[in-house]
Design a protein around this motif. Structure first.
Motif: not given
Length: 189
Positions: A6-11, A30-31, A37-38, A42-43
């Motif tokens: 995973l490359d976790v960020a806004t995208v 992420w919505q 909410e984000v 994610c969860r």
């Protein structure tokens, strides 16, 4: 062994490997409007991903440090503008997302680890200072349909994780000055 990078960020980019096989890679936003909410989205997504692919190990690109300085932008006179720092809100969001991923992995009994950017870049491209474009070029050797820089970087994280977990996939190590230890040709699988 089924693992996710995973490359976790806004995208957020993701990649799934199963042993020596490539499964898939992609990227998504992420919505949600608020951080809560984000994080909730994610969860849900990470739970579904672990369940769908039966993931046993997750590698996440280690988030940026809060004391970094970003290079200034090029000015019209050819000089470089002053360095800046990302806003704290950015770090809070990224650190929060990383914490949620780590919590979901713990809840699902999935091995989780952070991997330094230079470490995975070195394992994936052979250069710890490789650019995002370099990562994309290597990712396209695995799947020419990968066009997202985020998906490419996630594949690099997964690639490195696989080498950390199973020495058969690790980049050969040896004496830095021994020409025999230098690889002359790199292929993705």
């Amino acid at each position: 062994m089924i693992l996710a990078g995973l490359d976790v960020a806004t995208v957020t980019g993701f990649a799934i490997l199963k042993g020596d096989s490539y499964v898939t890679a992609g990227a998504f936003h992420w919505q949600g409007k608020t951080s809560g909410e984000v994080f909730r989205h994610c969860r849900r997504i990470i739970y579904k991903m672990i369940d769908k692919y039966q993931i046993t190990h997750v590698g996440v690109e280690q988030p940026l440090r809060t004391d970094i300085d970003l290079p200034g932008r090029a000015l019209e006179d050819g000089s470089t503008g002053p360095t800046t720092r990302p806003p704290m809100k950015t770090f809070q969001r990224i650190y929060g997302l990383c914490a949620v991923v780590e919590e979901v992995c713990a809840a699902q009994n999935v091995d989780h680890r952070y991997i330094n950017q230079g470490t995975w870049r070195k394992a994936f491209t052979g250069n710890g200072h490789a650019t995002k474009q370099d990562s994309l070029a290597y990712a396209q050797l695995v799947d020419r349909n990968i066009t997202s820089l985020d998906a490419a970087e996630a594949l690099g994280v997964a690639w490195c994780l696989r080498g950390l977990l199973d020495p058969r996939y690790a980049v050969p190590r040896g004496d830095l000055f021994d020409p025999q230890s230098q690889q002359t040709e790199r292929t993705p699988f």
